[in-house]
Design an enzyme around this catalytic site. Structure first.
Site, short mmCIF file in Angstrom:
data_model
loop_
_atom_site.label_atom_id
_atom_site.label_comp_id
_atom_site.label_asym_id
_atom_site.label_seq_id
_atom_site.Cartn_x
_atom_site.Cartn_y
_atom_site.Cartn_z
N CYS A 1 5.69 12.79 -10.41
CA CYS A 1 5.52 12.58 -8.96
C CYS A 1 4.77 13.73 -8.31
O CYS A 1 3.78 13.53 -7.61
CB CYS A 1 6.89 12.39 -8.31
SG CYS A 1 6.81 12.40 -6.52
N CYS B 1 2.59 10.58 -7.42
CA CYS B 1 2.71 10.25 -5.99
C CYS B 1 2.03 11.25 -5.05
O CYS B 1 1.25 10.86 -4.18
CB CYS B 1 4.18 10.16 -5.58
SG CYS B 1 5.24 9.41 -6.81
N LYS C 1 -1.82 11.84 -5.63
CA LYS C 1 -2.44 10.54 -5.35
C LYS C 1 -2.52 10.31 -3.84
O LYS C 1 -3.54 9.90 -3.30
CB LYS C 1 -1.62 9.45 -6.04
CG LYS C 1 -2.07 8.01 -5.82
CD LYS C 1 -1.48 7.35 -4.60
CE LYS C 1 -0.02 7.41 -4.40
NZ LYS C 1 0.79 6.59 -5.23
N TYR D 1 10.32 23.84 -5.94
CA TYR D 1 11.28 23.25 -6.89
C TYR D 1 12.02 24.35 -7.65
O TYR D 1 13.23 24.28 -7.85
CB TYR D 1 10.55 22.33 -7.89
CG TYR D 1 10.49 20.89 -7.40
CD1 TYR D 1 9.73 20.54 -6.30
CD2 TYR D 1 11.21 19.89 -8.05
CE1 TYR D 1 9.68 19.24 -5.85
CE2 TYR D 1 11.17 18.58 -7.60
CZ TYR D 1 10.39 18.26 -6.50
OH TYR D 1 10.35 16.97 -6.07
N GLY E 1 -4.83 -3.98 -13.32
CA GLY E 1 -4.68 -4.33 -11.90
C GLY E 1 -3.28 -4.10 -11.40
O GLY E 1 -2.73 -4.90 -10.65
N TYR F 1 -0.32 -0.88 -10.03
CA TYR F 1 -0.26 0.13 -8.97
C TYR F 1 -1.42 1.13 -9.10
O TYR F 1 -2.14 1.39 -8.15
CB TYR F 1 1.04 0.93 -9.08
CG TYR F 1 2.28 0.27 -8.53
CD1 TYR F 1 2.79 0.67 -7.30
CD2 TYR F 1 2.97 -0.70 -9.23
CE1 TYR F 1 3.95 0.12 -6.79
CE2 TYR F 1 4.13 -1.27 -8.74
CZ TYR F 1 4.62 -0.85 -7.51
OH TYR F 1 5.76 -1.41 -7.02
N GLU G 1 -4.63 1.48 -6.67
CA GLU G 1 -4.67 2.69 -5.84
C GLU G 1 -5.95 3.51 -6.11
O GLU G 1 -6.62 3.96 -5.19
CB GLU G 1 -3.42 3.54 -6.07
CG GLU G 1 -2.19 2.91 -5.42
CD GLU G 1 -0.93 3.75 -5.58
OE1 GLU G 1 -0.89 4.66 -6.42
OE2 GLU G 1 0.03 3.47 -4.82
N HIS H 1 5.19 -2.45 21.56
CA HIS H 1 3.85 -2.98 21.82
C HIS H 1 2.89 -1.88 22.24
O HIS H 1 3.30 -0.99 22.98
CB HIS H 1 3.97 -4.03 22.94
CG HIS H 1 2.68 -4.75 23.20
ND1 HIS H 1 2.16 -5.65 22.30
CD2 HIS H 1 1.83 -4.67 24.24
CE1 HIS H 1 1.03 -6.12 22.80
NE2 HIS H 1 0.79 -5.54 23.96
N GLU I 1 5.32 -5.03 15.35
CA GLU I 1 6.00 -5.98 16.24
C GLU I 1 5.82 -7.42 15.76
O GLU I 1 6.62 -8.29 16.11
CB GLU I 1 5.52 -5.83 17.69
CG GLU I 1 4.09 -6.26 17.93
CD GLU I 1 3.65 -6.11 19.39
OE1 GLU I 1 4.43 -6.48 20.29
OE2 GLU I 1 2.52 -5.62 19.61
P1 NDP Z 1 1.50 -1.31 -13.90
O1 NDP Z 1 2.53 -1.87 -14.80
O2 NDP Z 1 1.74 -1.29 -12.45
O3 NDP Z 1 0.12 -2.06 -14.13
C1 NDP Z 1 -0.44 -2.17 -15.40
C2 NDP Z 1 -1.61 -3.12 -15.27
O4 NDP Z 1 -2.28 -3.21 -16.52
C3 NDP Z 1 -1.18 -4.52 -14.91
O5 NDP Z 1 -2.13 -5.09 -14.06
C4 NDP Z 1 -1.15 -5.22 -16.26
O6 NDP Z 1 -1.38 -6.59 -16.08
C5 NDP Z 1 -2.29 -4.56 -16.97
N1 NDP Z 1 -2.14 -4.50 -18.41
C6 NDP Z 1 -1.02 -4.36 -19.14
N2 NDP Z 1 -1.31 -4.30 -20.45
C7 NDP Z 1 -2.65 -4.43 -20.55
C8 NDP Z 1 -3.56 -4.45 -21.63
N3 NDP Z 1 -3.16 -4.33 -22.89
N4 NDP Z 1 -4.87 -4.61 -21.37
C9 NDP Z 1 -5.30 -4.75 -20.10
N5 NDP Z 1 -4.49 -4.71 -19.03
C10 NDP Z 1 -3.18 -4.55 -19.26
O7 NDP Z 1 1.21 0.15 -14.48
P2 NDP Z 1 0.37 1.35 -13.89
O8 NDP Z 1 -0.18 2.03 -15.07
O9 NDP Z 1 -0.52 0.91 -12.81
O10 NDP Z 1 1.50 2.23 -13.25
C11 NDP Z 1 2.66 2.56 -14.00
C12 NDP Z 1 3.88 2.51 -13.14
O11 NDP Z 1 3.93 3.66 -12.32
C13 NDP Z 1 3.92 1.34 -12.15
O12 NDP Z 1 4.44 0.18 -12.74
C14 NDP Z 1 4.80 1.86 -11.06
O13 NDP Z 1 6.13 1.59 -11.40
C15 NDP Z 1 4.54 3.35 -11.09
N6 NDP Z 1 3.64 3.71 -9.98
C16 NDP Z 1 4.09 3.57 -8.71
C17 NDP Z 1 3.28 3.88 -7.65
C18 NDP Z 1 3.81 3.72 -6.26
O14 NDP Z 1 5.00 3.61 -6.09
N7 NDP Z 1 2.94 3.65 -5.25
C19 NDP Z 1 1.93 4.36 -7.84
C20 NDP Z 1 1.54 4.44 -9.22
C21 NDP Z 1 2.38 4.13 -10.24
P3 NDP Z 1 -0.20 -7.67 -15.93
O15 NDP Z 1 0.97 -6.94 -15.41
O16 NDP Z 1 -0.75 -8.67 -14.98
O17 NDP Z 1 -0.03 -8.18 -17.31
#
Ligand code: NDP
Length: 456
Positions: free
Chosen positions: A43, A48, A51, A99, A175, A177, A181, A437, A442
Site C-alpha cells: 500500500c 495505493c 498510485k 511507520y 482489465g 483494478y 487505474e 445542492h 445528491e
Molecule cells: P485484478 O484481479 O483486479 O485484475 C486482473 C485482470 O487481469 C482482470 O481483468 C483479469 O480478467 C485479467 N487476467 C487474469 N488472468 C489473465 C491472464 N492470464 N491473461 C490476461 N488477463 C488476465 O488484479 P490487478 O492485478 O489489477 O490487481 C490486483 C489486486 O490488487 C486487485 O484485485 C485489487 O484487489 C487490488 N488493488 C486494489 C486497488 C484499489 O483498491 N483501488 C488498486 C489496485 C489493486 P478477468 O478477471 O476478467 O478474468
C-alpha cells in the site's frame, strides 16, 4: 544465533502486520515484527499511496485543460516525470519513517530481514532466531507475470513507480483494478495507451452497467481498448520499442508493456510447511473465520490469505486478530459483506454492496434506479466526461442493496453511503434524506423513478 521470545511475532510490515503489531502491543503483549523491505508494504511503497499521487498528477493535466473553459489562460504546459517520481519517493520515505516511529513508540521490536519458519514456534530472521507463542503471517503479495514468450520484457505495477523515464506509449494487459487505474494515469501524463483485455468488459465483479460505462469512457478519453484478446508474446524491437503479439493476429508496437493480470501471495522463502501451515494451489495461506491457519497458534491476514486484496480489509483483519488474542474481550468477527471499493480511474469508480447481477443471483426481486449526467463542473470545462449513478433496491423490503457510481468524486461519496447500506437503509430513507445542492452526491437521494422494466 541469539534467541528472543515473544507473545506475538508478526511476519510482514505492511498494512495488516503493522496494524496487528501495534494493537497487540497496545494490549500489553510483547511483540516483534520482521520486515525484509521498507515498512508499509504494498500500500505505502508500491500500491495505493504512490498510485493515488500519480493519479493526482494525471488529474492536474486535465484540470489545466478544464481551466481554459473557465477562462484561465495557462500558457505552455509541460510535464516532468522525474519531478513527480522523486517527490513521490520523498513522501514514501516520510511515511516509512512514520511507520517505524509508530511501531517503536508502541514498543514493537523491529527485525530487519526475511523471515522463515524453522518450526511451529520458531522463525529465523537473518542471523537471529525468534520464538513466539503466537505468530501472524502478513507477507502480502506480488504481481504475477503471464507465461508467454518474452515475459522478461514485461514490467509490473512495482516497476511503474520507479521508471527512469516515461514511455511515449504503453500497452497494458489486464482489465482489473491496476490495468484500469494505470490506463488513466498514463493517459493523463500524456502517454499513448492501449489496454488489452481477454474478456468482453473490464472490471469483472463490478455492476454490468458500470462496466459498460467504463469501457465507453476509457475509449472516449483516448484509450485504445482491445477486448476479447490475449497477449501471446512480446518481442524487443530496439532499445526503445517492443512489439506485443496477440491471438487476434495484430501486433502492437510500444515503449513499455505492463502486465496487470493479478497478484500472488508472498510465501517464497517463508517455508510454511516447516510450521504445518497449509496453503492452496496458488500459495494462499488457508485460514478459518478467525484467521487461524492449520497450525492453530499461527494466523494469517491480508493478501497472503485473503481473497479480497484491499488495504482496509488487511487492516481490519490484523486489528481483529490482535484484539481477539490480546484484548481479553470477545472480539468482533470480520464481516465481508458490503465492503466498499474504488478504482481510481478517470472518472473514478466506486461501489458498496451488491451489484444488480449479484442481487438477482441471491434471489432478490430487484428494482434499480439510475442517473446519467454531465457533472456541473464539466458543463463548461469542455471535458467530455459523464457520471453514472445506480441504486440496486430490494422491491419487497425497499432495502438498498447496492450503490454504484462512476463519476467525479465517486470514492469520496461512496464512503458515506457505505455506512447507510451497512445500517440497512431503505430507499425510503434515501428519499427522506435532503440533498446537498449542487453536488453529484445528491442524485443518490433524489432518484425517484425506477429504471424501466429490465430483463431479469
Ligand atoms: P485484478 O484481479 O483486479 O485484475 C486482473 C485482470 O487481469 C482482470 O481483468 C483479469 O480478467 C485479467 N487476467 C487474469 N488472468 C489473465 C491472464 N492470464 N491473461 C490476461 N488477463 C488476465 O488484479 P490487478 O492485478 O489489477 O490487481 C490486483 C489486486 O490488487 C486487485 O484485485 C485489487 O484487489 C487490488 N488493488 C486494489 C486497488 C484499489 O483498491 N483501488 C488498486 C489496485 C489493486 P478477468 O478477471 O476478467 O478474468
Amino acid at each position: 544465533m541469539s534467541d528472543e521470545h515473544f507473545d506475538f511475532f508478526v511476519i510482514g510490515g505492511g498494512s495488516g502486520g503493522v496494524r496487528a503489531a501495534r494493537i497487540a502491543a497496545g494490549h500489553g503483549a510483547k511483540v516483534g515484527l520482521a520486515e525484509a523491505n521498507r515498512l508499509g508494504g504494498t500500500c505505502v511503497n508500491l500500491g495505493c499511496i504512490p498510485k493515488k499521487l500519480f493519479a493526482y498528477a494525471a488529474d492536474y493535466g486535465l484540470h489545466l485543460q478544464d481551466a481554459r473553459g473557465y477562462g484561465w489562460r495557462t500558457g505552455h504546459r509541460a510535464f516532468d516525470w522525474k519531478t513527480l517520481r522523486d517527490a513521490k519517493d520523498r513522501e514514501i520515505a516520510r511515511l516509512n519513517g512514520i511507520y517505524e516511529t509508530m511501531l517503536k513508540n508502541a514498543g514493537v521490536a523491529l527485525h530487519n530481514g526475511h523471515a522463515r519458519f524453522v518450526d511451529t514456534h520458531s522463525v529465523a530472521v537473518g542471523e537471529q532466531n525468534v520464538t513466539a507463542d503466537t505468530i501472524l503471517v502478513a507477507t502480502g503479495g506480488h504481481p504475477r507475470l503471464p507465461d508467454i514468450p518474452g515475459r522478461e520484457h514485461l514490467v509490473t505495477s512495482d516497476d511503474m513507480f520507479c521508471l527512469a523515464e516515461l514511455p511515449d506509449s504503453i500497452v497494458i494487459v489486464g482489465g482489473g483494478y491496476i490495468g484500469v487505474e494505470f490506463a488513466r494515469i498514463m493517459l493523463g501524463l500524456g502517454v499513448r495507451v492501449t489496454l488489452i483485455h481477454h474478456g468482453d468488459m473490464v472490471l469483472r465483479g463490478f455492476d454490468m452497467d458500470i462496466r459498460r460505462f467504463v469501457c465507453k469512457e476509457l475509449a472516449s478519453h483516448g484509450v485504445e481498448l482491445i477486448l476479447n484478446t490475449e497477449m501471446t508474446g512480446v518481442r524487443r524491437v530496439d532499445e526503445r520499442s517492443l512489439t506485443v503479439e496477440t491471438d487476434a493476429g495484430r501486433a502492437h508496437t510500444c515503449g513499455l508493456v505492463l502486465a496487470a493480470i493479478g497478484r500472488r501471495p508472498n510465501i517464497n522463502g517463508l517455508d510454511p510447511d516447516a510450521a504445518n501451515v497449509e496453503t492452496n494451489a496458488e500459495g494462499h495461506i488457508l485460514v478459518d473465520e478467525n484467521h487461524a491457519t492449520s497450525a492453530r497458534h499461527i494466523y494469517a491476514v491480508g493478501d497472503v490469505s485473503s481473497a479480497l486484496q484491499l488495504t482496509p480489509v488487511a487492516l481490519a483483519e490484523g486489528h481483529m486478530v490482535a484484539d481477539m488474542l490480546f484484548s481479553g474481550k470477545p472480539s468482533r468477527q470480520m464481516d465481508y459483506d458490503c465492503i466498499p471499493t474504488a478504482v481510481f480511474s478517470n472518472p473514478p469508480i466506486s461501489a458498496a454492496g451488491l451489484t444488480e447481477e449479484q442481487a438477482r443471483a441471491r434471489g432478490y426481486d430487484v428494482e434499480t434506479y439510475s442517473s446519467r449526467f454531465t457533472p456541473l463542473k464539466h458543463t463548461i470545462s469542455g471535458r467530455d466526461e459523464r457520471t453514472l449513478m445506480k441504486l440496486v433496491v430490494d422491491r419487497k423490503t425497499h432495502r438498498v442493496l447496492g450503490c454504484h457510481m462512476a463519476g467525479l468524486d465517486a470514492p469520496e461519496i461512496m464512503q458515506g453511503f457505505a455506512v447507510a447500506l451497512r445500517l440497512g437503509a431503505t430507499k425510503d430513507d434515501f428519499d427522506r434524506t435532503i440533498g446537498i445542492h449542487p453536488t453529484s452526491a445528491e442524485e443518490f437521494v433524489t432518484m425517484r423513478t425506477p429504471d424501466a422494466k429490465r430483463k431479469p
